[in-house]
Design a protein around this motif. Structure first.
Motif, PDB file in Angstrom:
ATOM      1  N   ARG A  22      17.216   2.174  30.056  1.00 33.55           N
ATOM      2  CA  ARG A  22      17.886   1.452  28.973  1.00 33.55           C
ATOM      3  C   ARG A  22      17.839   2.244  27.666  1.00 33.55           C
ATOM      4  N   LEU A  23      16.759   2.971  27.471  1.00 29.46           N
ATOM      5  CA  LEU A  23      16.660   3.806  26.283  1.00 29.46           C
ATOM      6  C   LEU A  23      17.780   4.839  26.257  1.00 29.46           C
ATOM      7  N   PHE A  24      18.068   5.429  27.402  1.00 29.55           N
ATOM      8  CA  PHE A  24      19.172   6.387  27.511  1.00 29.55           C
ATOM      9  C   PHE A  24      20.500   5.714  27.162  1.00 29.55           C
ATOM     10  N   LEU A  25      20.697   4.485  27.640  1.00 31.34           N
ATOM     11  CA  LEU A  25      21.929   3.754  27.330  1.00 31.34           C
ATOM     12  C   LEU A  25      22.020   3.438  25.843  1.00 31.34           C
ATOM     13  N   TRP A  26      20.912   3.003  25.248  1.00 35.94           N
ATOM     14  CA  TRP A  26      20.906   2.697  23.810  1.00 35.94           C
ATOM     15  C   TRP A  26      21.291   3.920  22.995  1.00 35.94           C
ATOM     16  N   GLU A  27      20.774   5.093  23.382  1.00 34.20           N
ATOM     17  CA  GLU A  27      21.080   6.310  22.654  1.00 34.20           C
ATOM     18  C   GLU A  27      22.589   6.555  22.594  1.00 34.20           C
ATOM     19  N   ASN A  28      23.262   6.206  23.664  1.00 33.71           N
ATOM     20  CA  ASN A  28      24.696   6.442  23.715  1.00 33.71           C
ATOM     21  C   ASN A  28      25.509   5.300  23.105  1.00 33.71           C
ATOM     22  N   LEU A  29      24.999   4.088  23.185  1.00 34.12           N
ATOM     23  CA  LEU A  29      25.694   2.962  22.569  1.00 34.12           C
ATOM     24  C   LEU A  29      25.653   3.047  21.048  1.00 34.12           C
ATOM     25  N   THR A  30      24.618   3.666  20.511  1.00 29.61           N
ATOM     26  CA  THR A  30      24.476   3.786  19.060  1.00 29.61           C
ATOM     27  C   THR A  30      24.846   5.181  18.583  1.00 29.61           C
ATOM     28  N   ASP A  31      25.703   5.863  19.328  1.00 32.18           N
ATOM     29  CA  ASP A  31      26.138   7.220  18.980  1.00 32.18           C
ATOM     30  C   ASP A  31      26.871   7.211  17.647  1.00 32.18           C
ATOM     31  N   GLY A  32      26.864   8.363  16.971  1.00 31.08           N
ATOM     32  CA  GLY A  32      27.616   8.454  15.730  1.00 31.08           C
ATOM     33  C   GLY A  32      27.044   9.432  14.735  1.00 31.08           C
ATOM     34  N   GLU A  33      25.720   9.566  14.714  1.00 36.54           N
ATOM     35  CA  GLU A  33      25.093  10.462  13.759  1.00 36.54           C
ATOM     36  C   GLU A  33      24.859  11.828  14.393  1.00 36.54           C
ATOM     37  N   PRO A  34      25.410  12.898  13.816  1.00 31.33           N
ATOM     38  CA  PRO A  34      25.211  14.222  14.408  1.00 31.33           C
ATOM     39  C   PRO A  34      23.763  14.696  14.372  1.00 31.33           C
ATOM     40  N   ASP A  35      22.954  14.149  13.452  1.00 27.55           N
ATOM     41  CA  ASP A  35      21.560  14.543  13.364  1.00 27.55           C
ATOM     42  C   ASP A  35      20.635  13.439  13.875  1.00 27.55           C
ATOM     43  N   ALA A  36      21.144  12.598  14.779  1.00 26.52           N
ATOM     44  CA  ALA A  36      20.339  11.509  15.317  1.00 26.52           C
ATOM     45  C   ALA A  36      19.105  12.057  16.025  1.00 26.52           C
ATOM     46  N   VAL A  37      18.068  11.229  16.078  1.00 33.59           N
ATOM     47  CA  VAL A  37      16.814  11.646  16.691  1.00 33.59           C
ATOM     48  C   VAL A  37      17.037  11.995  18.160  1.00 33.59           C
ATOM     49  N   GLY A  38      16.571  13.173  18.542  1.00 29.87           N
ATOM     50  CA  GLY A  38      16.639  13.569  19.942  1.00 29.87           C
ATOM     51  C   GLY A  38      17.963  14.126  20.399  1.00 29.87           C
ATOM     52  N   VAL A  39      18.979  14.202  19.528  1.00 28.47           N
ATOM     53  CA  VAL A  39      20.298  14.608  19.986  1.00 28.47           C
ATOM     54  C   VAL A  39      20.313  16.062  20.445  1.00 28.47           C
ATOM     55  N   GLU A  40      19.566  16.935  19.783  1.00 27.83           N
ATOM     56  CA  GLU A  40      19.545  18.340  20.179  1.00 27.83           C
ATOM     57  C   GLU A  40      18.876  18.524  21.533  1.00 27.83           C
ATOM     58  N   ALA A  41      17.777  17.824  21.748  1.00 23.29           N
ATOM     59  CA  ALA A  41      17.092  17.918  23.034  1.00 23.29           C
ATOM     60  C   ALA A  41      17.983  17.403  24.157  1.00 23.29           C
ATOM     61  N   GLN A  42      18.700  16.307  23.892  1.00 28.38           N
ATOM     62  CA  GLN A  42      19.573  15.769  24.924  1.00 28.38           C
ATOM     63  C   GLN A  42      20.753  16.696  25.188  1.00 28.38           C
ATOM     64  N   ARG A  43      21.266  17.334  24.142  1.00 23.49           N
ATOM     65  CA  ARG A  43      22.370  18.274  24.336  1.00 23.49           C
ATOM     66  C   ARG A  43      21.937  19.443  25.222  1.00 23.49           C
ATOM     67  N   ALA A  44      20.748  19.958  24.980  1.00 19.25           N
ATOM     68  CA  ALA A  44      20.232  21.059  25.796  1.00 19.25           C
ATOM     69  C   ALA A  44      20.026  20.604  27.243  1.00 19.25           C
ATOM     70  N   PHE A  45      19.517  19.386  27.410  1.00 22.74           N
ATOM     71  CA  PHE A  45      19.321  18.829  28.745  1.00 22.74           C
ATOM     72  C   PHE A  45      20.654  18.706  29.482  1.00 22.74           C
ATOM     73  N   LEU A  46      21.665  18.182  28.807  1.00 22.37           N
ATOM     74  CA  LEU A  46      22.969  18.003  29.437  1.00 22.37           C
ATOM     75  C   LEU A  46      23.599  19.341  29.807  1.00 22.37           C
ATOM     76  N   GLN A  47      23.384  20.351  28.981  1.00 26.49           N
ATOM     77  CA  GLN A  47      23.936  21.665  29.298  1.00 26.49           C
ATOM     78  C   GLN A  47      23.289  22.216  30.568  1.00 26.49           C
ATOM     79  N   ARG A  48      21.984  22.007  30.714  1.00 27.25           N
ATOM     80  CA  ARG A  48      21.313  22.455  31.939  1.00 27.25           C
ATOM     81  C   ARG A  48      21.861  21.728  33.154  1.00 27.25           C
ATOM     82  N   GLN A  49      22.102  20.432  33.008  1.00 30.77           N
ATOM     83  CA  GLN A  49      22.648  19.670  34.123  1.00 30.77           C
ATOM     84  C   GLN A  49      24.064  20.119  34.468  1.00 30.77           C
TER      85      GLN A  49
END
Length: 204
Positions: free
Chosen positions: A107-134
């Motif tokens: 659910r935390l993963f879903l919340w992160e995406n439902l509240t998307d909008g801030e380019p400097d949101a907490v954890g966004v860089e780590a998640q971007r790197a994770f998604l690139q690996r995937q």
């Protein structure tokens, strides 16, 4: 004193810091998972953990540090699921099992995406790197023949991530369609197997 400034640990918790940190992380997972980062409150997390609120600043540097610490091992563990030699179907099924085994993190993963909008949101860089690996993994599996060459790997990855989290995002729909409790281990195993079959059917 600002929330993020270092403090001395309250004396009653100095004897077992690792256990205390683990309790705080478990409480944070439940709080962030149920409310998202923005709505979660440090005081509520401390109350869930049964500790003084000052300990969150002492151990994690405040709310943002706590959130980052909570997410780091999750992204790392998900990354290890997608070993290059594992079939895409097996990895998709494992994401279903992992997500439903710890619904708060899902659910935390879903919340992160439902509240998307801030380019400097907490954890966004780590998640971007994770998604690139995937995405690199999905591309490798395309080259290995797991799905057709004319399917965009990014589009397929988006579809599979949505499918893997569907029962957390749509529990009422999942219950109505399957007649099962979407939070049960039986549902997780059945749904994981069905998703694996769907992905295997993509093979040319």
């Amino acid at each position: 004193m600002p929330e993020n400034s270092p403090r001395r640990a309250p004396r009653e918790r100095q004897r077992d810091p690792e256990r205390t940190k683990a309790r705080i992380l478990e409480a944070a997972k439940a709080e962030f998972g149920s409310k998202g980062y923005a709505a979660a409150r440090v005081g509520e997390i401390a109350a869930r953990a049964g500790v003084n609120k000052q300990l969150i600043s002492y151990y994690f540097g405040g709310k943002e540090g706590l959130y980052t610490e909570l997410n780091r091992p999750v992204l790392d563990s998900f990354s290890t699921l997608a070993a290059p030699d594992r079939e895409l179907a097996d990895v998709a099924a494992e994401f279903v099992r992992s997500g439903l085994a710890d619904a708060d993190l899902g659910r935390l993963f879903l919340w992160e995406n439902l509240t998307d909008g801030e380019p400097d949101a907490v954890g966004v860089e780590a998640q971007r790197a994770f998604l690139q690996r995937q995405l690199d993994y999905v591309r490798a599996r395309q080259e290995a023949g797991d799905f057709p060459a004319d399917v965009d790997p990014a589009a397929l990855m988006l579809v599979l991530m949505a499918a893997a989290s569907a029962s957390l995002a749509f529990p009422r729909v999942a219950r109505a369609l399957t007649g099962q409790d979407p939070g049960s281990a039986e549902f997780a195993e059945d749904y994981a197997e069905q998703l694996a079959r769907i992905v295997r059917a993509l093979k040319p």
